[in-house]
Write a protein that holds these residues in place. Structure first.
Motif, PDB file in Angstrom:
ATOM      1  N   GLY A   1       0.876  -1.328   0.073  1.00 37.28           N
ATOM      2  CA  GLY A   1      -0.017   0.052  -0.047  1.00 37.28           C
ATOM      3  C   GLY A   1       0.986   1.149  -0.030  1.00 37.28           C
ATOM      4  N   SER A   2       1.978   1.128   0.594  1.00 31.34           N
ATOM      5  CA  SER A   2       2.791   2.507   0.793  1.00 31.34           C
ATOM      6  C   SER A   2       3.488   2.586  -0.437  1.00 31.34           C
ATOM      7  N   ALA A   3       3.597   1.525  -1.228  1.00 38.70           N
ATOM      8  CA  ALA A   3       4.202   1.750  -2.437  1.00 38.70           C
ATOM      9  C   ALA A   3       3.405   2.348  -3.694  1.00 38.70           C
ATOM     10  N   ALA A   4       2.107   1.893  -3.341  1.00 38.38           N
ATOM     11  CA  ALA A   4       1.077   2.214  -4.297  1.00 38.38           C
ATOM     12  C   ALA A   4       0.695   3.763  -4.076  1.00 38.38           C
ATOM     13  N   LEU A   5       0.974   4.278  -2.849  1.00 39.97           N
ATOM     14  CA  LEU A   5       0.656   5.514  -2.597  1.00 39.97           C
ATOM     15  C   LEU A   5       1.875   6.499  -3.009  1.00 39.97           C
ATOM     16  N   THR A   6       2.944   6.019  -2.990  1.00 37.48           N
ATOM     17  CA  THR A   6       4.226   6.642  -3.422  1.00 37.48           C
ATOM     18  C   THR A   6       3.977   6.722  -5.303  1.00 37.48           C
ATOM     19  N   ARG A   7       3.818   5.519  -5.638  1.00 31.73           N
ATOM     20  CA  ARG A   7       3.447   5.573  -7.350  1.00 31.73           C
ATOM     21  C   ARG A   7       2.389   6.538  -7.614  1.00 31.73           C
ATOM     22  N   TRP A   8       1.109   6.665  -6.886  1.00 33.42           N
ATOM     23  CA  TRP A   8       0.129   7.564  -7.167  1.00 33.42           C
ATOM     24  C   TRP A   8       0.763   8.938  -7.225  1.00 33.42           C
ATOM     25  N   THR A   9       1.581   9.098  -6.017  1.00 35.44           N
ATOM     26  CA  THR A   9       1.971  10.527  -5.743  1.00 35.44           C
ATOM     27  C   THR A   9       3.012  11.088  -6.912  1.00 35.44           C
ATOM     28  N   ALA A  10       3.622  10.123  -7.597  1.00 35.88           N
ATOM     29  CA  ALA A  10       4.357  10.739  -8.490  1.00 35.88           C
ATOM     30  C   ALA A  10       3.564  10.649  -9.774  1.00 35.88           C
ATOM     31  N   ALA A  11       2.462  10.209  -9.871  1.00 38.03           N
ATOM     32  CA  ALA A  11       1.699  10.168 -11.173  1.00 38.03           C
ATOM     33  C   ALA A  11       1.108  11.361 -11.472  1.00 38.03           C
ATOM     34  N   THR A  12       0.769  12.074 -10.313  1.00 36.03           N
ATOM     35  CA  THR A  12      -0.337  13.235 -10.438  1.00 36.03           C
ATOM     36  C   THR A  12       0.173  14.503  -9.681  1.00 36.03           C
ATOM     37  N   PRO A  13       0.066  15.537 -10.329  1.00 35.17           N
ATOM     38  CA  PRO A  13       0.157  16.710  -9.238  1.00 35.17           C
ATOM     39  C   PRO A  13      -0.844  17.084  -8.287  1.00 35.17           C
ATOM     40  N   ASP A  14      -2.013  16.472  -8.495  1.00 37.75           N
ATOM     41  CA  ASP A  14      -3.074  16.562  -7.666  1.00 37.75           C
ATOM     42  C   ASP A  14      -2.889  15.603  -6.220  1.00 37.75           C
ATOM     43  N   PRO A  15      -3.189  16.015  -5.005  1.00 30.32           N
ATOM     44  CA  PRO A  15      -3.121  15.254  -3.971  1.00 30.32           C
ATOM     45  C   PRO A  15      -3.917  14.069  -3.951  1.00 30.32           C
ATOM     46  N   VAL A  16      -3.490  12.943  -3.639  1.00 26.62           N
ATOM     47  CA  VAL A  16      -4.269  11.616  -3.545  1.00 26.62           C
ATOM     48  C   VAL A  16      -5.059  11.355  -2.138  1.00 26.62           C
ATOM     49  N   LEU A  17      -4.565  11.997  -1.343  1.00 26.54           N
ATOM     50  CA  LEU A  17      -4.993  11.961   0.261  1.00 26.54           C
ATOM     51  C   LEU A  17      -5.812  13.359   0.435  1.00 26.54           C
ATOM     52  N   PRO A  18      -6.891  13.507   1.282  1.00 31.35           N
ATOM     53  CA  PRO A  18      -7.166  14.776   1.369  1.00 31.35           C
ATOM     54  C   PRO A  18      -6.484  15.357   2.576  1.00 31.35           C
ATOM     55  N   ALA A  19      -6.436  16.785   2.465  1.00 32.66           N
ATOM     56  CA  ALA A  19      -5.599  17.725   3.340  1.00 32.66           C
ATOM     57  C   ALA A  19      -5.764  17.159   4.950  1.00 32.66           C
ATOM     58  N   GLY A  20      -4.829  17.046   5.550  1.00 30.56           N
ATOM     59  CA  GLY A  20      -4.805  16.786   7.008  1.00 30.56           C
ATOM     60  C   GLY A  20      -4.977  15.140   7.385  1.00 30.56           C
ATOM     61  N   CYS A  21      -4.940  14.455   6.046  1.00 28.52           N
ATOM     62  CA  CYS A  21      -5.121  13.001   6.214  1.00 28.52           C
ATOM     63  C   CYS A  21      -3.901  12.178   6.414  1.00 28.52           C
ATOM     64  N   PRO A  22      -3.376  11.746   7.663  1.00 32.24           N
ATOM     65  CA  PRO A  22      -2.146  11.161   7.857  1.00 32.24           C
ATOM     66  C   PRO A  22      -2.114   9.631   7.303  1.00 32.24           C
ATOM     67  N   THR A  23      -1.049   9.185   7.083  1.00 31.51           N
ATOM     68  CA  THR A  23      -0.831   7.648   6.952  1.00 31.51           C
ATOM     69  C   THR A  23      -0.118   7.059   8.017  1.00 31.51           C
ATOM     70  N   THR A  24      -0.549   5.849   8.390  1.00 30.14           N
ATOM     71  CA  THR A  24      -0.134   4.958   9.259  1.00 30.14           C
ATOM     72  C   THR A  24       0.408   3.630   8.771  1.00 30.14           C
TER      73      THR A  24
END
Length: 537
Positions: A119-142
Motif C-alpha cells: 500500500g505504501s508503494a502504491a501511494l508513492t506511485r500515485w503521488t508521483a503520477a499526478t500533481p493533485d493530492p491523493v489523500l485529502p488535506a490533513g489525512c495522515p498515513t500510518t
C-alpha cells in the motif's frame, strides 16, 4: 432461514475466538516451504490494539473515523479490517491496482490511511503520477506494524457496536472514471452472514485460499468472515504474488500454489474454472480422490464458488463429472454481496442458485430482477447514471435481466443496459453470446461489442500457447455452428492472456469493461491489424 434463527453479530463472533491459539492466517512461501502462520490470539490482539487508536481518533473527531485501507491480501489487511470493525469506524478499502485519480476519489473523505508495504508503494506511485493530492488535506498515513502492535499491553475488549451504522465503503464501477462508493451497513452485513451460515457447514471453511483482492466485498465475506466465524483459517499467496485479475498471468501461476495451500474452499473468477477443467482433462482416468490430491493436495472435497461473468453450463457439467463441482452465485455490493448461491447438494447448472433466506426475488414486467432484502446498502457516496435504485416498496432494481424457475432458482440472462442494437436494427444480448464462446476451452474471456455497429465485434482472450490462426479458425467455425448470424462475431479480435491490456479490459470477476473494450477494438493500431479478421459472407 427458520423464523427463530438469531441474527449473529460479526464483531461479537470474532471476539469469541480471541483466546484461541488456532491458526487464523497463513502466508504461503514462494519456495514451497512452511510459510508463516498467525494465530487468532495474536491477530485479534493486534486488531484490538489498533482499534483502541481508532476509538481515540473518533473521540477527537466527535464521530466514527473514516479509515482508508491500502494493502494487499495480508495479515496487515486482516488486522486493520477487524480493528475498524471493533472500533465502529468506516473502512474504505482501496485496490492498489487503482489509478491515482480513482484512489483519490474513493479516499476524498478519509481521516486516516492505513498501509502495508504494498500500500505504501502504491501511494508513492500515485503521488508521483499526478500533481493533485491523493489523500485529502490533513489525512495522515500510518504503516501497519504487526510486531509493534502485538508488543503492546493487551487492550480490553471494546463494547460491541450495536447501532446500524455504515461500516464500509466499497468501490464499484460507474459510468465515470471516479468509482462510486457503496455504503455497507453493520446490520446488513450481519444479516447476510447469518443467512450464509444457515446454508453451509463450518467444515467447508476450514482452510480458505484467497486468490482475488480483499478490496472486493465478496472476498471479505467468503474469505475472512465465514472462515473466522467457523474457527477456520485463510491462506494468502506469497508476498509479491499477483492476485487473479490484477495481472495477465496471475491465474496460471496461482494453480502451482494449490497443493501447498490445501484449500477446502475458494472463490474463483470464471477464467479459473476453465483452467481447472484443463487440469482435469490432463488425467481423465484418475479417480476423484487422486484428482483432488494432484490439484489440491488433499482428498477433498473442495467448495469452489464462482461469480461475476457466467460459466458455460457445459464446462460446469464436465467439471462435475470429474468430481469438481463449481457453485455459481450472484450478488452485488448493493446487497452486501451475495443474493443467491448454488450450495452443496442443491446445485442446478446454468443458474446462480436460489436466493438467500433473507432475500426475496421477483421479476418486473420487463424481466428485470428486483430484490427485497435486510442486507441492502445505505446509498452511494456519489451518484451517476449507472446507480441502482430502491423503489418505494423497498425493492432494489438490480439492472439485471433474469428468469426464476418453479423451484426458485435464478438464471441471469443479461444486463438491461447491455442489450445492444446493431446499425441494422438487430438486438443482441452479449452475455449469452459470450458464455457460448467460453465453451471453447482455450478462451479465457470473451466480450461482444455491437451497439450501433454494422457488424458484431468479438474480443477473445486466448491461451498464450495457442497459435492465433488456429484460435481464429476455431472461433469462426464455432460461431457458424452454434450461433445465429445475428449473434456471432463477424469481426474477431484476439488478445493473448499474457497481454497487459487483459486486466484493463476485464474486471477481476471476468466482467467486460465494455466502454474500454469498445475503444480498444475500434481504435486498433495498424500493427495490431493481423490480430483481427472479419468473417466472409
Amino acid at each position: 432461514m427458520p423464523p427463530d434463527t438469531a441474527p449473529l453479530s460479526l464483531a461479537r463472533g470474532l471476539l469469541q475466538q480471541a483466546d484461541s491459539d488456532a491458526v487464523m492466517v497463513r502466508v504461503l512461501a514462494a519456495d514451497g516451504g512452511e510459510g508463516t502462520a498467525h494465530s487468532y490470539r495474536d491477530l485479534l490482539r493486534t486488531a484490538l490494539a489498533l482499534a483502541a487508536d481508532l476509538t481515540d481518533l473518533a473521540r477527537t473527531l466527535g464521530r466514527p473515523a473514516r479509515v482508508g485501507l491500502l494493502a494487499e491480501n495480508s495479515p496487515e489487511w486482516v488486522a486493520a479490517d477487524l480493528a475498524a470493525l471493533f472500533a465502529g469506524a468506516v473502512e474504505i478499502p482501496v485496490p492498489t491496482a487503482f489509478t491515482a485519480q480513482q484512489a483519490a476519489s474513493l479516499l476524498e473523505s478519509a481521516d486516516l490511511c492505513l498501509t502495508d508495504t504494498a500500500g505504501s508503494a502504491a501511494l508513492t506511485r500515485w503521488t508521483a503520477a499526478t500533481p493533485d493530492p491523493v489523500l485529502p488535506a490533513g489525512c495522515p498515513t500510518t504503516a501497519l506494524d504487526l510486531p509493534a502492535l502485538i508488543a503492546r499491553p493487551p487492550a480490553p475488549h471494546p463494547p460491541v457496536p450495536g447501532d446500524d451504522a455504515v461500516v464500509k465503503v466499497i468501490h464499484t464501477s460507474g459510468t465515470t472514471s471516479a468509482p462510486k462508493g457503496v455504503q455497507i451497513r453493520r446490520h446488513g452485513l450481519d444479516a447476510l452472514l447469518t443467512s450464509l451460515r444457515t446454508r453451509t457447514r463450518p467444515a467447508i471453511f476450514e482452510r480458505y485460499l484467497s486468490i482475488v483482492p480483499l478490496s472486493l466485498l465478496i472476498e471479505q465475506v467468503a474469505g475472512l468472515y465465514m472462515p473466522f466465524l467457523a474457527g477456520g483459517s485463510v491462506s494468502f499467496l506469497p508476498p509479491g504474488t499477483a492476485l487473479v485479475g490484477t495481472a495477465a498471468d496471475a491465474a496460471p501461476r496461482m494453480l502451482t500454489l494449490l497443493r501447498q495451500a490445501r484449500p477446502t474452499a475458494l472463490v474463483v473468477p470464471p477464467t479459473v474454472a476453465g483452467l481447472f477443467l484443463a487440469l482435469c482433462d490432463q488425467q481423465p482416468a484418475e479417480s476423484v480422490t487422486e484428482r483432488h490430491r494432484r490439484i489440491f493436495g488433499h482428498d477433498g472435497p473442495v467448495f469452489i464458488a464462482c461469480g461475476g461473468a457466467p460459466v458455460p453450463p457445459e464446462i460446469l457439467q464436465r467439471l462435475h463429472a470429474h468430481g469438481l463441482t463449481v457453485h455459481e452465485g450472484y450478488g452485488l455490493s448493493e446487497n452486501s454481496s451475495v443474493v443467491s448461491w448454488n450450495f452443496p447438494g442443491e446445485v442446478r447448472f446454468g443458474t446462480v442458485g436460489r436466493p438467500l433466506d433473507h432475500v426475496h426475488a421477483e421479476l418486473a414486467d420487463d424481466g428485470e430482477l428486483l430484490i427485497r432484502s435486510t442486507s441492502l446498502f445505505a446509498g452511494y457516496t456519489r451518484e451517476d447514471p449507472s446507480s441502482v435504485v430502491v423503489d418505494d416498496q423497498g425493492r432494489l432494481h438490480t439492472g439485471d435481466l433474469a428468469e426464476i424457475d418453479d423451484d426458485g432458482y435464478l438464471r441471469i440472462t443479461g444486463r438491461k443496459k447491455n442489450l445492444v442494437i446493431t446499425a441494422g436494427g438487430r438486438n443482441v444480448a452479449p452475455e449469452w453470446v459470450e458464455a457460448r464462446y467460453r465453451e471453447l476451452g482455450f478462451i479465457r474471456e470473451a466480450a461482444v461489442i455491437a451497439d450501433g455497429l454494422d457488424d458484431v465485434h468479438g474480443l477473445f482472450v486466448i491461451d498464450a500457447a495457442l497459435d492465433p490462426d488456429t484460435a481464429r479458425s476455431r472461433i469462426t467455425e464455432f460461431g457458424r455452428r452454434k450461433l445465429s448470424g445475428i449473434e456471432r462475431a463477424a469481426v474477431v479480435h484476439l488478445m493473448s492472456e499474457d497481454d497487459p491490456a487483459y486486466a484493463t479490459c476485464f474486471t477481476v470477476t471476468g466482467r467486460p469493461r465494455r466502454d474500454v473494450i469498445r475503444h480498444h477494438v475500434l481504435t486498433r493500431t495498424p500493427a495490431a491489424a493481423p490480430q483481427q479478421t472479419k468473417e466472409k459472407a
